[in-house]
Scaffold this motif. Structure first.
Motif, PDB file in Angstrom:
ATOM      1  N   LEU A 193      14.450   2.900   3.336  1.00 10.12           N
ATOM      2  CA  LEU A 193      14.198   2.805   1.900  1.00 10.12           C
ATOM      3  C   LEU A 193      12.772   3.204   1.542  1.00 10.12           C
ATOM      4  N   ILE A 194      11.828   2.925   2.426  1.00  5.24           N
ATOM      5  CA  ILE A 194      10.463   3.391   2.177  1.00  5.24           C
ATOM      6  C   ILE A 194      10.455   4.917   2.074  1.00  5.24           C
ATOM      7  N   ALA A 217      14.717  -2.114  -2.243  1.00  5.18           N
ATOM      8  CA  ALA A 217      13.327  -1.769  -2.563  1.00  5.18           C
ATOM      9  C   ALA A 217      13.205  -1.495  -4.054  1.00  5.18           C
ATOM     10  N   TYR A 218      12.011  -1.729  -4.588  1.00  2.00           N
ATOM     11  CA  TYR A 218      11.765  -1.631  -6.030  1.00  2.00           C
ATOM     12  C   TYR A 218      10.513  -0.790  -6.232  1.00  2.00           C
ATOM     13  N   LEU A 219      10.699   0.384  -6.820  1.00  2.00           N
ATOM     14  CA  LEU A 219       9.612   1.339  -7.032  1.00  2.00           C
ATOM     15  C   LEU A 219       9.229   1.368  -8.504  1.00  2.00           C
ATOM     16  N   ILE A 220       7.929   1.346  -8.787  1.00  2.00           N
ATOM     17  CA  ILE A 220       7.438   1.525 -10.152  1.00  2.00           C
ATOM     18  C   ILE A 220       6.421   2.664 -10.153  1.00  2.00           C
ATOM     19  N   TRP A 221       6.065   3.153 -11.349  1.00  2.00           N
ATOM     20  CA  TRP A 221       5.141   4.284 -11.375  1.00  2.00           C
ATOM     21  C   TRP A 221       4.435   4.409 -12.723  1.00  2.00           C
ATOM     22  N   ASP A 222       3.376   5.202 -12.692  1.00  2.00           N
ATOM     23  CA  ASP A 222       2.689   5.647 -13.902  1.00  2.00           C
ATOM     24  C   ASP A 222       2.463   7.142 -13.759  1.00  2.00           C
ATOM     25  N   ASP A 267       1.611   4.695  -3.382  1.00  2.00           N
ATOM     26  CA  ASP A 267       0.775   3.538  -3.055  1.00  2.00           C
ATOM     27  C   ASP A 267       1.670   2.411  -2.540  1.00  2.00           C
ATOM     28  N   PHE A 268       1.338   1.902  -1.348  1.00  2.00           N
ATOM     29  CA  PHE A 268       2.131   0.835  -0.738  1.00  2.00           C
ATOM     30  C   PHE A 268       1.809  -0.554  -1.288  1.00  2.00           C
ATOM     31  N   GLU A 269       0.863  -0.670  -2.209  1.00  2.00           N
ATOM     32  CA  GLU A 269       0.428  -1.982  -2.741  1.00  2.00           C
ATOM     33  C   GLU A 269      -0.018  -2.923  -1.627  1.00  2.00           C
ATOM     34  N   GLY A 270      -0.882  -2.506  -0.755  1.00  2.00           N
ATOM     35  CA  GLY A 270      -1.346  -3.327   0.364  1.00  2.00           C
ATOM     36  C   GLY A 270      -0.525  -2.980   1.603  1.00  2.00           C
ATOM     37  N   SER A 271      -0.621  -3.764   2.651  1.00  2.00           N
ATOM     38  CA  SER A 271      -1.000  -5.167   2.625  1.00  2.00           C
ATOM     39  C   SER A 271      -2.115  -5.387   3.641  1.00  2.00           C
TER      40      SER A 271
END
Length: 312
Positions: A252-253, A223-228, A270-274
């Motif tokens: 992993l979630i 899994a690949y997590l990004i953030w602000d 945020d799950f980015e959708g789907s």
């Protein structure tokens, strides 16, 4: 000073520009096209921006979403939000500055709730959904909201795999590609594109990778997590098709949610959708709330619109 240079300065001082709209992020994601921005001012101060990515197809130049950018759209400084008169003036100013394009297509941030000036300018809108967990600083409450089926999967996976972070971006890409291969889909981005994307996020301290590994050192899932500054985003993932029954993807979630809460100290995941039914069910079972966002579009060229409709 050119608009892009002013926007780079603006991103450094604006309090909550989303990661997708950061100038360095757009630099890394602009393969196959170019990005630019229009700005609105109040007494010579930049207070609103609309970055956009455009491509060329034959004689047609059109605005679309670049790879790895889930959401874009207009950004207003916090003090200019919530007062419709101010919002309308700024959004109209941004729209007036957009160059002529054959088409415009953007996903707006969930925080953008006013697209009325776009409607007045003959744009159209469709509502899409992402799924969000809030209140991450009360992680026990978030955990209590997880569905029993998800809990069983977590317990199973915890007995079979451990979670580590120290595999390479190349290894993540391979796992990510396996998921597309399993579904018979073409990989939407190359290794070179992903490598550039990953390098930018790593350089700006805005990503973490998660790998679920068993005793035989086989990677079940990644899994690949990004953030602000506002949220963490479950950006990309991948599974080994032969090892999917372990429940490692579910684990992993949860590990990404814990990381967002305990390490990043963020309040939103945020799950980015789907919009896909099977994926949506998993998001809801984690307790995530359906959150609308706008897909806003307009065709200025009838010929380009017909060409788009003829695409397979």
């Amino acid at each position: 000073m050119p608009a892009k240079a002013r926007y780079r300065d603006f991103c450094r001082i604006a309090p909550d520009v989303p990661v997708y709209a950061q100038a360095w992020y757009l630099d890394a994601c602009a393969a196959g096209g170019h990005w630019d921005v229009v700005l609105a001012h109040d007494h010579d101060r930049v207070v609103a921006a609309l970055p956009y990515f455009y491509k060329q197809k034959g004689p047609f130049r059109y605005v679309t979403m670049p790879p790895f950018v889930k959401m874009l759209g207009p950004y207003l400084l916090p003090e200019y939000r919530g007062v419709l008169k101010k919002e309308h003036v700024l959004l109209e100013e941004l729209l007036k500055q957009l160059p002529d394009f054959a088409a415009f297509k953007q996903n707006f941030y969930p925080t953008v709730t006013n697209w009325l000036p776009f409607y007045w300018n003959k744009y159209r809108q469709t509502t899409y959904y992402t799924y969000r967990l809030s209140g991450l600083q009360e992680l026990a409450r978030v955990e209590a909201g997880i569905n029993r089926n998800i809990r069983r999967n977590l317990q199973k996976a915890q007995q079979l795999v451990r979670v580590v972070h120290d595999y390479s971006a190349q290894r993540f890409y391979e796992l990510n590609k396996m998921s597309f291969d399993r579904q018979g889909l073409s990989m939407p981005y190359s290794w070179a594109q992903f490598e550039r994307h990953d390098a930018a996020l790593a350089a700006n301290g805005a990503r973490q990778m998660f790998f679920a590994v068993d005793e035989q050192e086989r990677i079940h899932s990644a899994a690949y997590l990004i953030w602000d500054k506002q949220a963490a985003y479950y950006h990309l993932s991948g599974d080994d098709p032969a090892l999917r029954d372990s429940g490692a993807g579910i684990l992993l979630i949860w590990e990404a949610i814990r990381y967002a809460s305990e390490v990043l100290k963020l309040d939103c995941f945020d799950f980015e959708g789907s919009m896909l039914p099977a994926v949506e069910r998993i998001r809801v079972q984690f307790g995530a709330v359906q959150t609308p966002y706008f897909f806003v579009w307009k065709y200025n060229s009838r010929a380009f619109e017909l060409l788009e409709k003829l695409k397979p």
